[in-house]
Design an enzyme around this catalytic site. Structure first.
Site, short mmCIF file in Angstrom:
data_model
loop_
_atom_site.label_atom_id
_atom_site.label_comp_id
_atom_site.label_asym_id
_atom_site.label_seq_id
_atom_site.Cartn_x
_atom_site.Cartn_y
_atom_site.Cartn_z
N ASP A 115 -21.13 -38.23 -25.18
CA ASP A 115 -19.86 -38.83 -26.26
C ASP A 115 -18.52 -38.18 -25.49
N TRP B 194 12.55 -54.30 -28.79
CA TRP B 194 11.35 -53.33 -28.63
C TRP B 194 11.91 -52.03 -28.06
N LYS C 174 -3.74 -52.30 -3.41
CA LYS C 174 -4.83 -52.50 -4.24
C LYS C 174 -5.12 -54.10 -4.18
N SER D 128 -1.04 -40.48 -31.92
CA SER D 128 -2.49 -41.33 -31.75
C SER D 128 -2.59 -41.34 -29.99
N SER D 129 -1.77 -41.88 -29.23
CA SER D 129 -1.85 -42.10 -27.96
C SER D 129 -1.99 -40.47 -27.32
N SER E 189 -11.43 -53.70 -10.58
CA SER E 189 -12.05 -52.93 -9.28
C SER E 189 -13.49 -52.86 -9.74
N HIS F 18 15.73 -48.83 -12.85
CA HIS F 18 15.71 -50.32 -12.45
C HIS F 18 16.00 -51.25 -13.89
N HIS F 19 15.84 -50.63 -14.97
CA HIS F 19 15.88 -51.42 -16.06
C HIS F 19 17.54 -51.31 -16.55
N THR G 168 0.86 -50.90 -4.65
CA THR G 168 0.22 -52.11 -5.39
C THR G 168 -0.10 -53.11 -4.58
N ARG H 218 17.94 -63.77 -22.84
CA ARG H 218 16.67 -63.45 -23.64
C ARG H 218 17.31 -62.96 -25.24
N HIS I 218 9.15 -47.00 -18.08
CA HIS I 218 8.74 -47.51 -17.09
C HIS I 218 7.20 -46.94 -16.84
N TYR J 91 3.11 -48.88 -16.83
CA TYR J 91 2.00 -48.64 -15.97
C TYR J 91 0.94 -48.47 -16.51
N HIS K 254 7.36 -58.26 -32.46
CA HIS K 254 6.26 -58.97 -31.52
C HIS K 254 6.21 -58.12 -30.11
N GLU L 104 5.27 -46.11 -19.21
CA GLU L 104 4.54 -46.91 -20.08
C GLU L 104 4.09 -48.48 -19.62
C1 HEA Z 1 1.34 -57.22 -24.00
C2 HEA Z 1 2.56 -57.55 -24.35
C3 HEA Z 1 2.80 -59.04 -24.75
C4 HEA Z 1 2.13 -60.10 -25.03
C5 HEA Z 1 0.63 -60.40 -25.00
C6 HEA Z 1 2.72 -61.29 -25.22
C7 HEA Z 1 2.49 -62.47 -25.58
C8 HEA Z 1 3.38 -63.48 -25.91
N1 HEA Z 1 4.82 -63.64 -25.78
FE1 HEA Z 1 5.94 -62.00 -25.84
N2 HEA Z 1 6.81 -60.19 -25.49
C9 HEA Z 1 6.50 -58.94 -25.05
C10 HEA Z 1 5.33 -58.79 -24.95
C11 HEA Z 1 4.21 -59.30 -24.96
N3 HEA Z 1 4.37 -60.91 -25.33
C12 HEA Z 1 7.60 -57.96 -25.09
C13 HEA Z 1 7.50 -56.46 -24.81
C14 HEA Z 1 8.75 -58.66 -25.34
C15 HEA Z 1 9.96 -58.18 -25.59
C16 HEA Z 1 10.67 -58.14 -26.79
C17 HEA Z 1 12.06 -57.60 -26.64
O1 HEA Z 1 12.78 -58.63 -26.56
O2 HEA Z 1 12.41 -56.78 -27.66
C18 HEA Z 1 8.33 -60.04 -25.59
C19 HEA Z 1 9.10 -61.34 -25.93
C20 HEA Z 1 8.61 -62.68 -25.95
C21 HEA Z 1 9.58 -63.57 -26.02
C22 HEA Z 1 11.23 -63.33 -25.81
C23 HEA Z 1 11.77 -63.55 -27.35
C24 HEA Z 1 13.20 -63.26 -27.04
O3 HEA Z 1 13.52 -62.77 -25.92
O4 HEA Z 1 14.01 -63.74 -27.97
C25 HEA Z 1 8.89 -64.68 -26.16
C26 HEA Z 1 9.29 -66.00 -26.09
O5 HEA Z 1 8.94 -67.09 -25.79
C27 HEA Z 1 7.68 -64.48 -26.14
C28 HEA Z 1 6.40 -65.06 -26.28
C29 HEA Z 1 5.13 -64.84 -26.17
C30 HEA Z 1 4.10 -65.66 -26.21
C31 HEA Z 1 4.16 -67.08 -26.65
C32 HEA Z 1 2.89 -65.10 -26.16
C33 HEA Z 1 1.44 -65.46 -26.32
O6 HEA Z 1 0.71 -65.05 -25.07
C34 HEA Z 1 0.92 -64.77 -27.70
C35 HEA Z 1 -0.41 -65.65 -27.73
C36 HEA Z 1 -1.34 -65.06 -28.81
C37 HEA Z 1 -1.37 -65.79 -29.92
C38 HEA Z 1 -0.59 -66.85 -30.47
C39 HEA Z 1 -2.15 -65.36 -30.96
C40 HEA Z 1 -3.59 -66.22 -31.56
C41 HEA Z 1 -3.47 -67.24 -32.39
C42 HEA Z 1 -3.03 -67.19 -33.57
C43 HEA Z 1 -2.68 -66.03 -34.36
C44 HEA Z 1 -3.18 -68.23 -34.36
C45 HEA Z 1 -2.06 -68.87 -34.60
C46 HEA Z 1 -1.75 -70.16 -33.72
C47 HEA Z 1 -0.90 -71.23 -33.66
C48 HEA Z 1 -0.36 -71.46 -34.89
C49 HEA Z 1 -0.78 -71.98 -32.48
N4 HEA Z 1 7.67 -63.03 -25.83
C1 HEA Z 2 2.33 -54.25 -16.87
C2 HEA Z 2 3.76 -54.09 -16.89
C3 HEA Z 2 4.61 -54.29 -15.74
C4 HEA Z 2 4.22 -53.95 -14.43
C5 HEA Z 2 2.86 -53.66 -13.82
C6 HEA Z 2 5.70 -54.26 -13.71
C7 HEA Z 2 5.78 -54.11 -12.43
C8 HEA Z 2 6.84 -54.08 -11.58
N1 HEA Z 2 8.18 -54.56 -12.39
FE1 HEA Z 2 8.45 -54.98 -14.28
N2 HEA Z 2 8.78 -54.99 -16.24
C9 HEA Z 2 7.98 -54.81 -17.26
C10 HEA Z 2 6.62 -54.67 -17.06
C11 HEA Z 2 5.83 -54.57 -15.97
N3 HEA Z 2 6.55 -54.30 -14.86
C12 HEA Z 2 8.44 -55.14 -18.66
C13 HEA Z 2 7.96 -55.08 -19.94
C14 HEA Z 2 9.79 -55.39 -18.35
C15 HEA Z 2 10.89 -55.52 -19.11
C16 HEA Z 2 11.36 -54.64 -20.40
C17 HEA Z 2 12.29 -54.95 -21.07
O1 HEA Z 2 13.54 -54.93 -20.87
O2 HEA Z 2 11.98 -55.61 -22.21
C18 HEA Z 2 10.06 -54.96 -16.72
C19 HEA Z 2 11.31 -55.14 -16.20
C20 HEA Z 2 11.46 -55.08 -14.86
C21 HEA Z 2 12.80 -54.81 -14.37
C22 HEA Z 2 14.12 -54.76 -15.01
C23 HEA Z 2 14.53 -56.25 -15.04
C24 HEA Z 2 15.71 -56.31 -15.91
O3 HEA Z 2 15.52 -56.08 -17.15
O4 HEA Z 2 17.00 -56.35 -15.28
C25 HEA Z 2 12.45 -54.52 -12.97
C26 HEA Z 2 13.49 -54.38 -11.96
O5 HEA Z 2 13.40 -53.85 -11.18
C27 HEA Z 2 10.99 -54.56 -12.80
C28 HEA Z 2 10.37 -54.19 -11.48
C29 HEA Z 2 9.04 -54.18 -11.39
C30 HEA Z 2 8.38 -53.84 -10.07
C31 HEA Z 2 9.22 -53.75 -8.59
C32 HEA Z 2 7.14 -54.17 -10.29
C33 HEA Z 2 6.14 -53.63 -9.38
O6 HEA Z 2 5.18 -52.57 -9.87
C34 HEA Z 2 5.19 -54.83 -8.76
C35 HEA Z 2 4.36 -54.64 -7.67
C36 HEA Z 2 3.56 -55.79 -7.40
C37 HEA Z 2 3.63 -56.56 -6.24
C38 HEA Z 2 4.88 -56.24 -5.43
C39 HEA Z 2 2.67 -57.66 -6.08
C40 HEA Z 2 1.57 -57.38 -5.04
C41 HEA Z 2 1.81 -56.76 -3.92
C42 HEA Z 2 1.49 -57.42 -2.60
C43 HEA Z 2 0.84 -58.72 -2.68
C44 HEA Z 2 1.98 -56.69 -1.48
C45 HEA Z 2 2.78 -57.15 -0.55
C46 HEA Z 2 4.28 -57.00 -1.16
C47 HEA Z 2 5.36 -56.53 -0.42
C48 HEA Z 2 5.58 -56.80 0.81
C49 HEA Z 2 6.60 -56.48 -1.10
N4 HEA Z 2 10.46 -55.03 -13.91
CU LIG Z 3 10.10 -50.60 -15.37
#
Ligand code: HEA
Ligand code: HEA
Ligand SMILES: [Cu+2]
Ligand code: CUA
Lengths: 360, 546, 292
Positions: free
Chosen positions: B125, B161, B351, B189-190, B288, B322-323, B348, B470, B273, B277, B96, B275
């Site tokens: 193009d 993942w 923005k 690809s990317s 925007s 931070h991870h 951020t 989790r 990380h 962003y 997933h 990634e």
């Molecule tokens: C962009 C990235 C993205 C997106 C869009 C989503 C979308 C969703 N995620 Fe995702 N999720 C991740 C990225 C994302 N996730 C990542 C990176 C992890 C960590 C993995 C890891 O731990 O390694 C994670 C882990 C994660 C967990 C934790 C699993 C665990 O730790 O054990 C859960 C649990 O609820 C969850 C739920 C969902 C749900 C309900 C949606 C929903 O938004 C999805 C909605 C979309 C659909 C449902 C599809 C459309 C409908 C159909 C195909 C028809 C069928 C419908 C029905 C039968 C009702 N996700």
């Molecule tokens: C699109 C994806 C995305 C984005 C944009 C971010 C944005 C940020 N993430 Fe997140 N992050 C993930 C995707 C993302 N993250 C994923 C997938 C994981 C889990 C991976 C895994 O373990 O599977 C993760 C996990 C993760 C962790 C690790 C948690 C853990 O495993 O223990 C941390 C810790 O610092 C973190 C921090 C942040 C911070 C500080 C930002 C900042 O960039 C956010 C900045 C934005 C704001 C703060 C809000 C707007 C700001 C204002 C309104 C201004 C005013 C603010 C102040 C005065 C402070 N992220």
């Molecule tokens: Cu990060």
């Protein structure tokens, strides 16, 4: 079911540090709420007031150096205000010097091992919830999935240092009430400490994905008053001594097939079935089957050796520490005669001793 | 500007012959309409076709990854093991995550880039059209390999993942070899896609389209592409080391040979990380574009938006730790990574404030793209603020690897990245098809999604704080009530996406009212100056940008 | 004014090569994956055949695609603008390669400055050494691993030094080939390019010889992080030299066939850049893997 634990927020916990962490968490939380409220207030105000349907005409400003500088500096200042106390707490948390008690915590798939470095006490701690509850055949009890056979015991009011490591994959030893979460990395030792204020039973879980039964690897810590703790340690040392004597006694004895089979089944269910499955068929491609396997049908010394020594580079760990010789004998006998393996082989504790120490 | 138009200094060919020869051939290849049938899609070099392919692929992957999320949510509906075994549950979580990240969000953004960047900068193009086709078509194969590994003996990847060693090396199933190669292909690809984007932007802008006139979507993608080229190779190296550790006896991640399992995490998160962003910067670009259109007001602080994007990208290279706060890093490193991470909030924030200032005293209307954009701003900010909480090391010790983190990243990814993609699709769909989409369906889609997504992800904060780890298939009883709600929200959100599917299919059949070239009143930019639907070939003679 | 300067951009028509290449990569990935599983686990299967089929198809694709490309370029379809696109594309591709190597160098630095010292008790890991690896001593190169495997160090003098000199000279000869091409001295191009290829081949030969030597003295792929980083870094470098040599050979034949003009020779330039890049990597390698 009322489990007596919050299901909404972090728990303040029972140590000085855990309370500090809780306060930090709440501080952060309120600051974030405040930021959100301010930003969204502006946004929703303009959504309500400056909408086209109300005849709003667009202004045409699109730059203003002053506000831009202000909203860069102000967040920066807020951040400093958050970071400084966090750094102080952190430095405290990482100061593991001068412990009163040191415990070596070793994770392995899927159990914890505790070894008191200053006493002759060590044991494994595994999930105690019955399979029936997990499989929805029995009603789930209050501490479902959060109970173990032998909890870690520590004294209150003392600085306890944990040395945390692993035998196989990465686990993470997490005790929310102490605000400790430290990864157990194989081959390395991480350190953490706590000083618990009040006696009680505290529950946590493994917090790093460690394979199939990651969700079934709870941690229970019992904190006792120092006097009771000392008594407990003495009792444990005595038990360990008695077990060694018993082991020696069993070495000279022969158990019957029935005894071996019934004890073996118990050990198998508790220790081996998680991977090799209760029916001995394993999980193809992940965990090998024992049913009908060459090892369990032919090679007796090899069979014993793999349990005693483990198989490097695989999930099969050494069980020499976890099981007594008579338990190993029983489980080997069981595996050689269960599920239609029917070899009729009987293995005794002294056979294990022979393999482990090379003597009869 | 000079760089795009100047021939006098390069002087390869005599300008006359050049023009003559080129126009001959272009006549051959160009002034016919789109080719027919399957070969149109397999062999295409047209940026619009390739964009469409990417978008469809991403959508299908979103449904597949979503279906896996449904399995996860069904299993977690109640405590106890109900429908899947733990090992399969782990495969679902892992795949997933992988599919949503590499199969849904990234290709969707690449699809939008393919469609829109040439239109926005006035190019005929993409710069390297054949490579463009290649970078798309290897993707379906990569995911075919990944998905088919689920059916191999021992099952597919079950290590998250993030595939931490040694769970992904010594202790994984043999299908890991296929996982590794499929990730290699995704990476190739990317990288090719990103090279194409950068070169297109550097080299193919219409006369007068200076860098500081480029639409923000183009800017954010330029920086994203740079991040991609910088970190995808690092991911490739990480999987390569996993492969050699597992099959060839190396010990990069094994202490007994002098390596360290934590080294894996450093390499992974050095990629990981940036990634995340990569998955949000193009979203910032989209928002925007949309907010000014429906506020009928120029984007506030264009220049600071550009600099903020750059600052986020640069900072993204020094925050990976931070991870890894719980891995036992020395305390100085922890403090460094904490401070660096917190700093990201400043650009951020700039923005977010700029978007609000753009709306301020505008003339706002609430068409569908704007509704998604507004939802994005609010919900992404919530996700960002929880990210900020995660950055506080002592508190992260409590949050790490709980559902609080899951809540954080689904807010930034689902209500962030995915919502922005939906906003973009609604914004540009009429341009692509020439017809207005079904607004009633779109409203249903929006409101159902908005409500259900919060029922789905908001309570995750609570269960996370209360201590639910989790990646577990079963949980303690105190989490039961909220998990039920979360699952209900999940199913509702999943079903809501079927409305979207219906809408898209309808739109692809060209039903609906025809739209003008501008589509939205208030929309500005080159893409709104060409007819709707956008002809197969555009800007063969470049427009002049003043 | 500006619009007159803008060149017509050549957008190629449909092409079969990308999809052929996609299928080839698919076969390579499936083949390589299965081949590795089958060969390390003693199983039977079609991995090797699939892999070879994929590589063959990839070759077909490369030949076909390049032929298209060369034909187009020779018939003057390409503009200066397109030439810039190609050059920039190549430059970014090389940047991605730099990052790939950077990850392996990073692993090397990490092992040297962090993991090995920590296993020996440095930083916050006193207990790691005391409890888990009491007899382990941290030295680099790591010839005795914590697990007790031993190996031998590879010196820098002799073969590696010779190889360094060979590669450095090859960069010079290639540079001369390039300048000769720019002044249209065809013969000199052939000689210099031929020399470069020869040096590349010698380098590869010596490298192969060194590997055999390494295995003889007990330095193997699986002898701990020292051997791991040694073989992976030099191995990936060797693969790149191989690829570079093949590219140079193709260029050589194209020069013989009279392709390229003093001003328009993107392929030559790209090949040269690649070769210089591979050279720089070697110098880094020589320094960090062998000498330090
Ligand atoms: C962009 C990235 C993205 C997106 C869009 C989503 C979308 C969703 N995620 Fe995702 N999720 C991740 C990225 C994302 N996730 C990542 C990176 C992890 C960590 C993995 C890891 O731990 O390694 C994670 C882990 C994660 C967990 C934790 C699993 C665990 O730790 O054990 C859960 C649990 O609820 C969850 C739920 C969902 C749900 C309900 C949606 C929903 O938004 C999805 C909605 C979309 C659909 C449902 C599809 C459309 C409908 C159909 C195909 C028809 C069928 C419908 C029905 C039968 C009702 N996700
Ligand atoms: C699109 C994806 C995305 C984005 C944009 C971010 C944005 C940020 N993430 Fe997140 N992050 C993930 C995707 C993302 N993250 C994923 C997938 C994981 C889990 C991976 C895994 O373990 O599977 C993760 C996990 C993760 C962790 C690790 C948690 C853990 O495993 O223990 C941390 C810790 O610092 C973190 C921090 C942040 C911070 C500080 C930002 C900042 O960039 C956010 C900045 C934005 C704001 C703060 C809000 C707007 C700001 C204002 C309104 C201004 C005013 C603010 C102040 C005065 C402070 N992220
Ligand atoms: Cu990060
Ligand atoms: Cu042990 Cu998770």
């Amino acid at each position: 079911i009322d489990t007596g634990r919050s299901n909404l927020n972090m728990r303040p916990g029972v140590s000085g540090i855990s309370n500090q962490v809780y306060d930090l968490h709440m501080l952060m939380f309120y600051v974030c709420i405040a930021i959100g409220v301010v930003v969204f207030t502006f946004m929703f105000y303009s959504m309500v007031v400056h909408r086209k349907s109300k005849g709003a005409k667009a202004a045409n400003f699109h730059e203003n150096l002053t506000v831009e500088v202000v909203w860069t500096i102000v967040p920066f200042v807020i951040l400093i205000f958050m970071a400084v106390p966090a750094a102080y707490t952190l430095i405290d948390m990482e100061d593991v010097s001068k412990p009163d008690v040191t415990v070596l915590v070793t994770g392995s798939q899927w159990k914890w091992h505790y070894k008191y470095m200053d006493n002759d006490v060590e044991y494994f701690s595994v999930l105690a919830t019955e399979q029936g509850q997990i499989r929805n055949q029995l009603t789930k009890t209050q501490n479902y999935l959060l109970e173990v056979d032998r909890p870690l015991v520590i004294p209150t009011g003392k600085k306890i240092r944990f040395l945390i490591t692993s035998d196989d994959v990465i686990h993470s030893w997490w005790m929310p009430d102490f605000a400790i979460k430290k990864d157990a990395n194989p081959g390395f030792i991480n350190e953490a400490w706590t000083n618990v204020n009040s006696p009680g039973v505290y529950r946590g879980q493994c917090a790093e994905l460690c394979g199939k039964d990651h969700g079934f690897m709870p941690i229970v810590v019992v904190a006792k008053e120092p006097a009771q703790y000392d008594a407990w340690v003495a009792e444990q040392e005595a038990i360990a001594q008695r077990a060694r004597d018993e082991e020696q006694r069993l070495l000279s004895m022969n158990m019957s097939m029935d005894e071996l089979m019934s004890q073996g089944e118990k050990v198998y269910g508790a220790v081996c079935a998680a991977c090799h499955m209760p029916n001995g068929e394993g999980l193809p491609g992940v965990f090998p089957a024992l049913k009908g396997s060459a090892l369990a049908l032919e090679d007796i010394p090899g069979h014993i050796r793999i349990i005693v020594e483990g198989s490097p580079g695989t999930s099969m760990a050494s069980f020499a520490k976890q099981l007594t010789m008579s338990e190993i004998a029983a489980v080997v006998t069981y595996e050689r005669n269960a599920w239609g393996n029917d070899t009729g082989d009987i293995v005794q504790a002294k056979d294990i001793n022979a393999i482990m120490y090379g003597k009869e | 500007m000079v760089s795009t138009t100047d021939t006098t200094h390069s002087g390869d060919h005599d300008a006359d012959t050049q023009d003559h020869v080129a126009s001959d051939h272009i006549d051959d290849h160009h002034h016919h309409e789109a080719p027919y049938g399957i070969s149109r899609w397999l062999l295409t070099t047209n940026h619009k076709d390739i964009g469409t392919l990417y978008l469809w692929f991403a959508f299908i992957m979103f449904l597949v990854g979503g279906a896996m999320a449904m399995v996860i949510r069904a299993e977690l509906f109640q405590p106890g093991l109900q429908i899947v075994e733990p090992n399969f549950f782990n495969q679902m979580t892992t795949v997933h995550g992988l599919i949503m990240v590499f199969g849904a969000v990234m290709p969707a953004f690449t699809g939008l880039a393919n469609w829109m960047i040439p239109l926005m900068i006035g190019a005929p193009d993409m710069a390297l059209p054949r490579m463009n086709n290649w970078s798309f078509w290897i993707l379906p194969f990569a995911f075919l390999i990944l998905l088919s590994s689920l059916f191999m003996e021992g099952g597919g990847p079950a290590f998250g993942w993030t595939f931490y060693a040694p769970l992904s090396t010594t202790y994984s199933s043999d299908s890991t070899a296929l996982f590794v190669f499929s990730v290699h292909i995704m990476g190739i690809s990317s990288i090719m896609g990103a090279i194409n984007v950068i070169v297109t932007i550097f080299n193919m802008r219409a006369p007068g389209m200076t860098y500081m006139k480029m639409p923000l979507f183009v800017w954010t993608w330029l920086i994203t592409a740079f991040l991609l080229i910088a970190v995808m190779p690092v991911l490739a190296a990480a999987v390569t080391m996993v492969l050699t550790d597992k099959f060839f006896g190396t010990s990069f991640f094994d202490a007994a040979g002098g390596g360290d399992p934590v080294l894996f995490q450093h390499i992974f998160w050095f990629f990981g990380h940036p990634e995340v962003y990569i998955m949000i910067l193009p979203a910032f670009g989209i928002i925007s574009q949309i907010v000014p259109t429906f506020s009928r007001k120029k984007l506030f602080g264009y220049a600071s938006m550009v600099y903020a994007t750059g600052a986020i990208a640069l900072l993204s290279f020094i925050v990976w730790g931070h991870h890894m706060f719980t891995t036992g890093m020395p305390v100085e490193y922890e403090i460094f990574f904490m401070f660096a991470t917190m700093l990201v909030s400043v650009p951020t924030g700039v923005k977010v404030f700029n978007w609000v200032a753009t709306m301020w005293r505008g003339s706002i209307s609430f068409e569908i793209p704007m509704m998604f954009a507004i939802a994005f701003i609010v919900l992404f900010t919530i996700g960002g603020l929880s990210g900020l909480m995660l950055a506080i090391v002592p508190a992260d010790f409590q949050y790490h690897d709980t559902y609080f983190v899951v809540a954080h990243f689904h807010y930034v990814l689902v209500t962030g990245a995915i919502f922005s993609i939906m906003a973009a699709v609604y914004y540009w769909l009429p341009k692509w098809t020439g017809k207005m989409f079904d607004i009633t369906l779109a409203k249903w889609h929006f409101w159902c999604s908005l409500v259900s997504v919060n029922v789905l992800f908001f309570p995750m904060h609570f269960v996370g704080l209360a201590g639910m780890p989790r990646r577990i298939p079963d949980y303690a009883l105190q989490f039961a009530d909220f998990n039920k709600w979360i699952s209900v929200g999940g199913f509702a959100f999943g079903l809501s996406q079927l409305i979207f599917l219906a809408l898209i299919i309808k739109a692809c059949r060209h039903q609906g009212e025809s739209v003008s070239s501008q589509v939205w009143d208030g929309a500005e930019g080159l893409e709104w100056e060409i007819p709707s639907p956008a002809p197969y070939h555009t800007f063969e003679t470049p427009p002049i940008v003043r | 004014m500006a619009e007159e300067e803008y060149q017509k951009y050549y957008v190629p028509a449909q092409s079969v090569w990308p999809i052929v290449g996609a299928v080839a990569l698919f076969l390579i990935a499936v083949g390589a994956g299965n081949f590795i599983i089958e060969s390390t686990r003693d199983k039977d299967g079609y991995g090797a055949y699939t892999l070879i089929a994929g590589l063959g198809l990839l070759l077909v694709m490369i030949v076909g695609w390049f032929k298209n490309q060369i034909d187009e370029s020779m018939s003057g379809l390409y503009s200066a603008q397109l030439g810039r696109s190609y050059r920039q594309g190549m430059a970014w591709f090389i940047f991605s390669e730099v990052m790939f190597f950077a990850a392996f160098f990073g692993a090397l630095f990490y092992a040297r400055t962090i993991s090995v010292p920590w296993l020996g008790g440095a930083s916050n890991n006193a207990m790691t050494n005391e409890v888990l690896w009491p007899t382990f001593e941290a030295v680099w190169p790591l010839l005795t691993t914590p697990g007790g495997d031993t190996s031998t160090q590879m010196g820098w003098f002799g073969l590696p030094l010779a190889n360094t000199i060979i590669l450095l000279i090859s960069s010079v000869t290639l540079h001369y080939a390039h300048t000769s091409l720019e002044t249209d001295k065809r013969n000199s191009v052939k000689i210099c390019l031929g020399l470069t290829i020869l040096l590349g081949v010698i380098f590869l030969g010596l490298q192969g010889y060194e590997y055999i030597h390494a295995y003889d003295i007990g330095l193997t792929l699986d002898s701990g992080v020292y051997g791991n980083t040694f073989f992976l870094l030099t191995g990936f470098h060797g693969l790149h030299v191989t690829l570079g040599t093949v590219i140079l050979m193709v260029l050589f034949f194209r020069v013989v066939w009279g392709h390229f003009t003093p001003k328009e020779h993107f392929a030559f330039q790209a090949g040269a850049w690649y070769w210089h890049f591979v050279d720089v990597v070697w110098v880094m390698l020589f320094f960090f893997v062998y000498i330090l």
